[in-house]
Design an enzyme around this catalytic site. Structure first.
Site, PDB file in Angstrom:
ATOM      1  N   TYR A 198       1.729  10.938  16.095  1.00  0.00           N
ATOM      2  CA  TYR A 198       2.330  10.018  15.118  1.00  0.00           C
ATOM      3  C   TYR A 198       3.069   8.891  15.855  1.00  0.00           C
ATOM      4  O   TYR A 198       2.923   7.708  15.526  1.00  0.00           O
ATOM      5  CB  TYR A 198       3.284  10.806  14.219  1.00  0.00           C
ATOM      6  CG  TYR A 198       4.018  10.005  13.176  1.00  0.00           C
ATOM      7  CD1 TYR A 198       3.370   9.530  12.042  1.00  0.00           C
ATOM      8  CD2 TYR A 198       5.387   9.745  13.307  1.00  0.00           C
ATOM      9  CE1 TYR A 198       4.055   8.808  11.071  1.00  0.00           C
ATOM     10  CE2 TYR A 198       6.078   9.029  12.348  1.00  0.00           C
ATOM     11  CZ  TYR A 198       5.412   8.563  11.231  1.00  0.00           C
ATOM     12  OH  TYR A 198       6.100   7.854  10.276  1.00  0.00           O
ATOM     13  N   SER A 256       7.952   2.957  12.610  1.00  0.00           N
ATOM     14  CA  SER A 256       8.882   4.097  12.636  1.00  0.00           C
ATOM     15  C   SER A 256       9.680   4.012  13.921  1.00  0.00           C
ATOM     16  O   SER A 256       9.171   3.506  14.937  1.00  0.00           O
ATOM     17  CB  SER A 256       8.120   5.427  12.609  1.00  0.00           C
ATOM     18  OG  SER A 256       9.005   6.486  12.931  1.00  0.00           O
ATOM     19  N   THR A 300       0.835  -1.207   0.000  1.00  0.00           N
ATOM     20  CA  THR A 300       0.000   0.000   0.000  1.00  0.00           C
ATOM     21  C   THR A 300       0.865   1.251   0.000  1.00  0.00           C
ATOM     22  O   THR A 300       2.018   1.237   0.447  1.00  0.00           O
ATOM     23  CB  THR A 300      -0.955   0.031   1.209  1.00  0.00           C
ATOM     24  OG1 THR A 300      -0.189   0.075   2.417  1.00  0.00           O
ATOM     25  CG2 THR A 300      -1.879  -1.176   1.216  1.00  0.00           C
ATOM     26  N   THR A 349       3.353   4.555  -4.358  1.00  0.00           N
ATOM     27  CA  THR A 349       3.567   5.365  -5.557  1.00  0.00           C
ATOM     28  C   THR A 349       4.805   6.234  -5.437  1.00  0.00           C
ATOM     29  O   THR A 349       5.150   6.959  -6.368  1.00  0.00           O
ATOM     30  CB  THR A 349       2.340   6.253  -5.825  1.00  0.00           C
ATOM     31  OG1 THR A 349       2.018   6.981  -4.628  1.00  0.00           O
ATOM     32  CG2 THR A 349       1.140   5.405  -6.241  1.00  0.00           C
ATOM     33  N   SER A 350       5.466   6.177  -4.294  1.00  0.00           N
ATOM     34  CA  SER A 350       6.670   6.977  -4.095  1.00  0.00           C
ATOM     35  C   SER A 350       7.449   6.403  -2.920  1.00  0.00           C
ATOM     36  O   SER A 350       6.980   5.484  -2.240  1.00  0.00           O
ATOM     37  CB  SER A 350       6.218   8.436  -3.865  1.00  0.00           C
ATOM     38  OG  SER A 350       6.841   9.034  -2.794  1.00  0.00           O
ATOM     39  N   GLY A 351       8.649   6.924  -2.732  1.00  0.00           N
ATOM     40  CA  GLY A 351       9.417   6.600  -1.524  1.00  0.00           C
ATOM     41  C   GLY A 351       9.760   5.137  -1.363  1.00  0.00           C
ATOM     42  O   GLY A 351       9.980   4.396  -2.318  1.00  0.00           O
TER      43      GLY A 351
HETATM   44  N1  LIG Z   1      10.279   8.980   5.289  1.00  0.00           N
HETATM   45  C1  LIG Z   1      10.631   8.713   6.516  1.00  0.00           C
HETATM   46  O1  LIG Z   1      11.608   9.228   7.049  1.00  0.00           O
HETATM   47  C2  LIG Z   1       9.834   7.719   7.338  1.00  0.00           C
HETATM   48  C3  LIG Z   1      10.362   7.294   8.558  1.00  0.00           C
HETATM   49  C4  LIG Z   1       9.679   6.361   9.297  1.00  0.00           C
HETATM   50  C5  LIG Z   1       8.500   5.849   8.837  1.00  0.00           C
HETATM   51  N2  LIG Z   1       7.975   6.268   7.654  1.00  0.00           N
HETATM   52  C6  LIG Z   1       6.733   5.648   7.209  1.00  0.00           C
HETATM   53  O2  LIG Z   1       6.930   5.090   5.920  1.00  0.00           O
HETATM   54  C7  LIG Z   1       5.720   5.047   5.196  1.00  0.00           C
HETATM   55  C8  LIG Z   1       5.904   5.608   3.804  1.00  0.00           C
HETATM   56  O3  LIG Z   1       6.612   6.754   3.882  1.00  0.00           O
HETATM   57  P1  LIG Z   1       7.442   7.415   2.683  1.00  0.00           P
HETATM   58  O4  LIG Z   1       8.295   8.419   3.338  1.00  0.00           O
HETATM   59  O5  LIG Z   1       8.054   6.384   1.799  1.00  0.00           O
HETATM   60  O6  LIG Z   1       6.249   8.144   1.920  1.00  0.00           O
HETATM   61  P2  LIG Z   1       6.178   8.954   0.549  1.00  0.00           P
HETATM   62  O7  LIG Z   1       7.416   8.911  -0.257  1.00  0.00           O
HETATM   63  O8  LIG Z   1       5.616  10.275   0.903  1.00  0.00           O
HETATM   64  O9  LIG Z   1       5.138   8.085  -0.281  1.00  0.00           O
HETATM   65  C9  LIG Z   1       3.932   7.761   0.170  1.00  0.00           C
HETATM   66  C10 LIG Z   1       3.038   7.493  -1.033  1.00  0.00           C
HETATM   67  O10 LIG Z   1       1.914   6.876  -0.495  1.00  0.00           O
HETATM   68  C11 LIG Z   1       0.727   7.445  -0.986  1.00  0.00           C
HETATM   69  N3  LIG Z   1      -0.199   7.536   0.146  1.00  0.00           N
HETATM   70  C12 LIG Z   1      -0.133   8.375   1.206  1.00  0.00           C
HETATM   71  N4  LIG Z   1      -1.183   8.170   2.025  1.00  0.00           N
HETATM   72  C13 LIG Z   1      -1.905   7.172   1.470  1.00  0.00           C
HETATM   73  C14 LIG Z   1      -3.098   6.515   1.842  1.00  0.00           C
HETATM   74  N5  LIG Z   1      -3.800   6.865   2.938  1.00  0.00           N
HETATM   75  N6  LIG Z   1      -3.560   5.525   1.069  1.00  0.00           N
HETATM   76  C15 LIG Z   1      -2.903   5.162  -0.058  1.00  0.00           C
HETATM   77  N7  LIG Z   1      -1.785   5.756  -0.473  1.00  0.00           N
HETATM   78  C16 LIG Z   1      -1.289   6.761   0.284  1.00  0.00           C
HETATM   79  C17 LIG Z   1       1.097   8.831  -1.518  1.00  0.00           C
HETATM   80  O11 LIG Z   1       0.446   9.046  -2.759  1.00  0.00           O
HETATM   81  P3  LIG Z   1      -1.009   9.734  -2.777  1.00  0.00           P
HETATM   82  O12 LIG Z   1      -0.868  11.031  -2.048  1.00  0.00           O
HETATM   83  O13 LIG Z   1      -1.308   9.867  -4.220  1.00  0.00           O
HETATM   84  O14 LIG Z   1      -1.915   8.770  -2.077  1.00  0.00           O
HETATM   85  C18 LIG Z   1       2.613   8.784  -1.700  1.00  0.00           C
HETATM   86  O15 LIG Z   1       2.999   8.790  -3.052  1.00  0.00           O
HETATM   87  C19 LIG Z   1       4.694   5.740   6.085  1.00  0.00           C
HETATM   88  O16 LIG Z   1       3.986   4.781   6.830  1.00  0.00           O
HETATM   89  C20 LIG Z   1       5.560   6.572   7.011  1.00  0.00           C
HETATM   90  O17 LIG Z   1       4.904   6.843   8.236  1.00  0.00           O
HETATM   91  C21 LIG Z   1       8.611   7.195   6.912  1.00  0.00           C
END
Ligand SMILES: NC(=O)c1ccc[n+]([C@@H]2O[C@H](COP(=O)([O-])OP(=O)(O)OC[C@H]3O[C@@H](n4cnc5c(N)ncnc54)[C@H](OP(=O)(O)O)[C@@H]3O)[C@@H](O)[C@H]2O)c1
Length: 242
Positions: A150, A137, A12, A15-17
Site C-alpha cells: 500500500y 497517504s 471517485t 459513497t462514503s468517508g
Molecule cells: N481512512 C484513512 O485513514 C485513510 C488514510 C490515508 C489515505 N486514505 C485513502 O483515502 C481514500 C478513501 O478512503 P476512505 O477511508 O474515505 O474510504 P471509505 O470510507 O472506505 O470509502 C470508500 C468508498 O469508495 C468506494 N470504493 C472503494 N473502492 C472503489 C473502487 N475501486 N472504485 C470505485 N469506488 C470504490 C467504496 O464503495 P464500494 O465498495 O461500493 O465501491 C466506499 O464506499 C483511499 O484512497 C484511501 O487509500 C485513507
C-alpha cells in the site's frame, strides 16, 4: 458566492468517508459533482444524502471500461470537468513474508493503474486551469508494519503528480496530492487494526474526520490554492510531520 460556483467536479469512490464529505462540501460551494462507487445501493444512498447537483455513476476505478463509461456520462450531462479528486484506494495489512501476487495486483490495480487512468481519461474533458487532486497517504513517506505494498502504491501516486504537473503545464491544470493521516472512515474498520494505536500516533489524540479532509480538498480544488502545484499536502494532525 461559493468557492466552486459553476464548476463540475468528478470524485471517485465517493459513497462514503472523506470523498463523500468532499462531494457534499463541493456541492455546498456551488459545484455539480459526479460521484462513483461499486455498490449500487450505497451509491444511491450517497446521491440521496448529497441531495442536489449530483450524479452517481456505478464504476470501479480499477476497471478501464467503467472509467470510460463514467466520462461518457460526464460528457453527455455536463461536457466538461473543472476538478477531479481521484480518491479510490485499496489497502490491507500483510507483512512482507505474506505478500501474494493477488495482494500486490489488487493494490496496484486500484491505487496506481486506476489512479493513472482516472486522470488520463478525464483529460479530454478537462478545462484549462482546472485542478486535479490525487488521494495519497502519509504512508508514502513512512514505514508502518505490514503496509509495504500500500505504501509503495501511494508513493507511486505521489510520483505521478510531479510528472503530471509538467505534462499539463501548458493547459494550466494543477495537480496536487492530498495525503491523509488516520481518518475515521469505514476503510479503517475494513483493515481490522487497533484504532486506539492509530489514535495514539496523533498529537491531539483523536483521528481525523472526513470533513477535515473535505476542507483541505476544497482548498486544493479552488482558486484559493492557485499557486499551489505539485505538492503533497499532509492532512494528518501532524502524524508524519514529527
Ligand atoms: N481512512 C484513512 O485513514 C485513510 C488514510 C490515508 C489515505 N486514505 C485513502 O483515502 C481514500 C478513501 O478512503 P476512505 O477511508 O474515505 O474510504 P471509505 O470510507 O472506505 O470509502 C470508500 C468508498 O469508495 C468506494 N470504493 C472503494 N473502492 C472503489 C473502487 N475501486 N472504485 C470505485 N469506488 C470504490 C467504496 O464503495 P464500494 O465498495 O461500493 O465501491 C466506499 O464506499 C483511499 O484512497 C484511501 O487509500 C485513507
Amino acid at each position: 458566492m461559493g468557492k466552486l460556483e459553476g464548476k463540475v467536479a468528478v470524485i471517485t469512490a465517493a459513497t462514503s468517508g472523506m470523498a463523500l464529505a468532499t462531494a457534499t462540501l463541493f456541492v455546498e460551494e456551488g459545484a455539480y459533482v459526479f460521484i462513483t462507487g461499486r455498490r449500487q445501493d450505497v451509491l444511491d444512498k450517497a446521491v440521496k444524502a448529497i441531495g442536489r447537483n449530483v450524479t452517481g455513476v456505478n464504476a470501479d476505478s480499477s476497471n478501464l471500461a467503467d472509467l470510460d463509461r463514467l466520462y461518457e456520462t460526464v460528457k453527455k450531462e455536463k461536457g466538461k470537468i473543472d476538478v477531479l479528486f481521484a480518491s479510490a484506494g485499496f489497502g490491507e495489512y500483510l507483512t512482507l513474508d505474506k505478500v501474494t501476487e493477488e495482494h500486490f495486483d489488487k493494490t496496484f490495480n486500484t491505487n496506481v493503474r486506476g489512479t493513472l487512468f482516472t486522470v488520463q481519461k478525464a483529460l479530454p474533458l478537462f478545462n484549462n486551469g482546472g485542478s486535479i487532486l490525487l488521494n495519497g497517504s502519509i504512508v508514502s513517506i513512512k514505514g508502518f508494519p505490514a503496509f509495504g505494498i500500500y505504501a509503495a502504491s501511494k508513493a507511486a501516486v505521489r510520483s505521478f503528480a510531479r510528472t503530471a504537473v509538467v505534462d499539463l503545464k501548458d493547459r494550466g491544470i494543477r495537480v496536487n496530492v492530498l495525503s491523509p493521516g488516520p481518518i475515521d472512515t469505514p476503510a479503517l474498520d475494513g483493515l481490522g487494526g487497533d484504532k486506539s494505536q492509530l489514535e495514539a500516533l496523533v498529537p491531539r489524540g483523536t483521528m481525523g474526520r472526513s470533513e477535515e479532509i473535505a476542507t483541505a480538498a476544497l482548498f486544493l480544488a479552488s482558486s484559493d490554492s492557485s499557486f499551489v502545484n505539485g505538492v503533497e499536502l499532509f492532512v494528518d494532525g501532524g502524524v508524519a510531520q514529527i
